[in-house]
Design a protein around this motif. Structure first.
Motif, short mmCIF file in Angstrom:
data_model
loop_
_atom_site.label_atom_id
_atom_site.label_comp_id
_atom_site.label_asym_id
_atom_site.label_seq_id
_atom_site.Cartn_x
_atom_site.Cartn_y
_atom_site.Cartn_z
N ASP A 66 -62.39 -33.30 42.50
CA ASP A 66 -63.38 -32.29 42.15
C ASP A 66 -62.63 -31.02 41.73
OD1 ASP A 66 -66.47 -31.64 42.54
OD2 ASP A 66 -65.32 -29.88 43.16
N PRO A 67 -63.13 -30.30 40.73
CA PRO A 67 -62.39 -29.13 40.25
C PRO A 67 -62.45 -27.92 41.18
CG PRO A 67 -64.44 -29.39 39.03
CD PRO A 67 -64.29 -30.61 39.87
N THR A 68 -63.34 -27.94 42.19
CA THR A 68 -63.47 -26.76 43.04
C THR A 68 -62.33 -26.70 44.07
OG1 THR A 68 -65.06 -27.90 44.48
CG2 THR A 68 -65.94 -26.56 42.67
N MET A 69 -62.20 -25.55 44.71
CA MET A 69 -60.98 -25.18 45.42
C MET A 69 -60.48 -26.15 46.50
SD MET A 69 -60.23 -21.73 47.68
CE MET A 69 -61.25 -22.34 49.06
N PRO A 70 -61.29 -26.57 47.48
CA PRO A 70 -60.71 -27.37 48.57
C PRO A 70 -60.09 -28.68 48.08
CG PRO A 70 -62.85 -26.51 49.22
CD PRO A 70 -62.70 -26.25 47.76
N ALA A 71 -60.80 -29.40 47.21
CA ALA A 71 -60.25 -30.66 46.71
C ALA A 71 -58.96 -30.42 45.94
CB ALA A 71 -61.28 -31.37 45.83
N GLN A 72 -58.90 -29.34 45.18
CA GLN A 72 -57.69 -29.06 44.41
C GLN A 72 -56.53 -28.62 45.30
OE1 GLN A 72 -57.09 -29.61 41.05
NE2 GLN A 72 -58.98 -30.78 41.39
N ILE A 73 -56.82 -27.89 46.38
CA ILE A 73 -55.75 -27.53 47.31
C ILE A 73 -55.20 -28.78 47.99
CG2 ILE A 73 -55.32 -26.44 49.56
CD1 ILE A 73 -56.72 -23.98 48.54
N LEU A 74 -56.08 -29.68 48.40
CA LEU A 74 -55.62 -30.92 49.01
C LEU A 74 -54.80 -31.74 48.01
CD1 LEU A 74 -58.79 -31.94 51.05
CD2 LEU A 74 -56.64 -31.04 51.95
N ARG A 75 -55.20 -31.73 46.73
CA ARG A 75 -54.44 -32.44 45.71
C ARG A 75 -53.04 -31.85 45.57
NH1 ARG A 75 -52.94 -31.79 40.73
NH2 ARG A 75 -54.06 -29.82 40.52
N LEU A 76 -52.96 -30.52 45.58
CA LEU A 76 -51.65 -29.86 45.49
C LEU A 76 -50.78 -30.19 46.70
CD1 LEU A 76 -52.67 -26.34 44.11
CD2 LEU A 76 -51.30 -28.07 42.92
N MET A 77 -51.38 -30.27 47.88
CA MET A 77 -50.60 -30.61 49.07
C MET A 77 -50.04 -32.02 48.95
SD MET A 77 -50.64 -27.82 50.68
CE MET A 77 -50.90 -27.01 49.09
N HIS A 78 -50.81 -32.92 48.36
CA HIS A 78 -50.32 -34.28 48.14
C HIS A 78 -49.20 -34.29 47.10
CE1 HIS A 78 -50.40 -38.64 47.80
NE2 HIS A 78 -50.49 -38.50 46.48
N GLU A 79 -49.34 -33.47 46.07
CA GLU A 79 -48.35 -33.44 44.99
C GLU A 79 -47.01 -32.88 45.45
OE1 GLU A 79 -47.75 -31.19 40.66
OE2 GLU A 79 -49.78 -31.43 41.49
N TYR A 80 -47.06 -31.84 46.28
CA TYR A 80 -45.83 -31.15 46.68
C TYR A 80 -45.31 -31.60 48.05
CZ TYR A 80 -46.11 -27.82 42.81
OH TYR A 80 -46.11 -27.24 41.56
N GLY A 81 -46.15 -32.26 48.82
CA GLY A 81 -45.76 -32.62 50.17
C GLY A 81 -44.89 -33.86 50.21
N PRO A 82 -44.36 -34.19 51.40
CA PRO A 82 -43.56 -35.41 51.54
C PRO A 82 -44.41 -36.65 51.33
CG PRO A 82 -44.02 -34.41 53.68
CD PRO A 82 -44.50 -33.45 52.66
N PRO A 83 -43.80 -37.76 50.99
CA PRO A 83 -44.58 -39.00 50.78
C PRO A 83 -45.38 -39.36 52.03
CG PRO A 83 -42.31 -39.28 50.04
CD PRO A 83 -42.36 -37.98 50.78
N PRO A 84 -46.62 -39.78 51.86
CA PRO A 84 -47.42 -40.15 53.03
C PRO A 84 -46.88 -41.41 53.68
CG PRO A 84 -48.58 -40.73 51.01
CD PRO A 84 -47.37 -39.96 50.61
N PRO A 85 -47.18 -41.63 54.96
CA PRO A 85 -46.70 -42.83 55.65
C PRO A 85 -47.38 -44.08 55.11
CG PRO A 85 -48.25 -41.63 57.03
CD PRO A 85 -47.97 -40.76 55.85
#
Length: 275
Positions: free
Chosen positions: A145-164
Motif C-alpha cells: 500500500d502506498p501509505t506510510m506504515p506499509a511503506q515503512i515496513l517495506r523499507l525495513m525489509h529492504e534495509y534490514g538483515p535477511p529474515p529467518p
C-alpha cells in the motif's frame, strides 16, 4: 521457544508512537459498537490504545501483550484513570491456551497479532475464544500500500538483515485471500468474513521530522534495522527515504503532521452451532 517478537517490541517505547494515534483509536471503538457489559479481549494491546476506550464505554476488557514495558505502560494508564473494568496482562498471541473457550463477545487486535510469527495459531486461538455469535476483528496493514506504515515496513525489509527461514511477512494478513484461508482453517466459512479498507490517522503537533524521530528512537522494528546497519551511508540513505515518505504523506499544515494510513479491517462472525 520464546516468541522473537518479545525482544523486538520491548525495544524503544511504542507508547510514543501510540500517542499520535489516540483519536483514531477512539473513533474505531465507536465504530465497533462497544457497549456496557460486553466482554472483550484486546490481543497485542500495546499500551491500551483501544483497551482503555472500550473500558470507558463500560466493556469488561482483558488486554494481552507480549512486551513487558507496554503491559506496564497500559497498567499505569489504567491506574491513572481509576478504571476497574480493564485488566492488562503479559501474554503471547501464539499461545492463548490459558484462556477458556467462548469467553468473549469481541476479540480485537489492531496492528498487533498480525506481527505474531504464527498466523494459523492466531486465527484458531481468536476464533476459539470468541463466543458463538461473537466477533473477531483485526486491523492489518496492507502489503505494497502506498501509505506510510506499509511503506515503512517495506523499507525495513529492504534495509534490514535477511529474515529467518520460514518468516511470514506481517503484512500477509493484509491480503484478503490469506485472511480467508487462515480463518478457514479455524472453521470459519468465507461468508462469515467481511473485509473493507479503513484509515488510521497519525497526528503530531510538529513537523514530519518530529514523527521521523519518534520512529527512529521508539519504534522497535526501526530501531532493530538501524542497529544492524550501524552508522554510515546506508543508514543515512534509509533515514532520508523515511523522511521523504513522511513528508510526501503529510496532510497537515502550520508545521503539524497528519498522516492517513490505509489498512484492511477484518470482521469475522463466529457461527452459532447448528441446531
Amino acid at each position: 521457544m520464546m516468541n522473537p517478537n518479545k525482544e523486538l517490541w520491548e525495544k524503544g517505547n511504542f507508547s510514543k508512537l501510540a500517542e499520535t494515534m489516540r483519536d483514531s483509536a477512539d473513533r474505531l471503538v465507536d465504530r465497533l459498537g462497544v457497549t456496557p457489559g460486553m466482554k472483550v479481549l484486546d490481543l497485542a494491546c500495546g499500551d491500551g490504545a483501544t483497551a482503555l476506550p472500550m473500558a470507558r464505554r463500560g466493556a469488561d476488557v482483558l488486554g494481552v501483550d507480549i512486551a513487558r514495558n507496554l503491559v506496564a505502560a497500559a497498567q499505569a494508564r489504567v491506574a491513572a484513570e481509576g478504571l476497574t473494568n480493564v485488566r492488562i496482562v503479559e501474554g503471547d498471541a501464539c499461545d492463548l491456551s490459558d484462556l477458556p473457550d467462548d469467553s468473549f463477545d469481541l476479540v480485537l487486535s489492531m496492528f498487533g497479532a498480525m506481527f505474531a510469527p504464527c498466523p494459523l495459531d492466531v486465527a484458531r486461538g481468536t476464533v476459539r475464544l470468541a463466543r458463538p455469535g461473537g466477533r473477531v476483528v483485526m486491523g492489518n496493514w496492507i502489503p505494497d500500500d502506498p501509505t506510510m506504515p506499509a511503506q515503512i515496513l517495506r523499507l525495513m525489509h529492504e534495509y534490514g538483515p535477511p529474515p529467518p527461514p520460514g518468516f511470514v511477512p506481517p503484512t500477509a494478513w493484509g491480503i484478503e485471500a490469506n485472511v480467508i484461508e487462515r480463518f478457514g482453517q479455524a472453521g470459519i466459512p468465507p461468508e462469515a468474513i467481511t473485509m473493507e479498507p479503513a484509515f488510521k490517522e497519525f497526528r503530531l503537533d510538529g513537523p514530519p521530522s518530529a514523527l521521523l524521530d519518534i520512529f527512529l528512537n521508539y519504534f522497535g522494528p526501526v530501531i532493530r534495522v538501524f542497529e544492524a546497519l550501524g552508522p554510515g551511508p546506508r543508514a543515512d540513505e534509509l533515514r532520508a527515504r523515511m523522511l521523504a515518505l513522511i513528508e510526501r504523506e503529510n496532510l497537515g499544515d502550520d508545521g503539524k503532521t497528519l498522516i492517513r494510513a490505509r489498512y484492511l479491517l477484518v470482521t469475522v462472525r463466529v457461527p452459532q452451532p447448528a441446531g
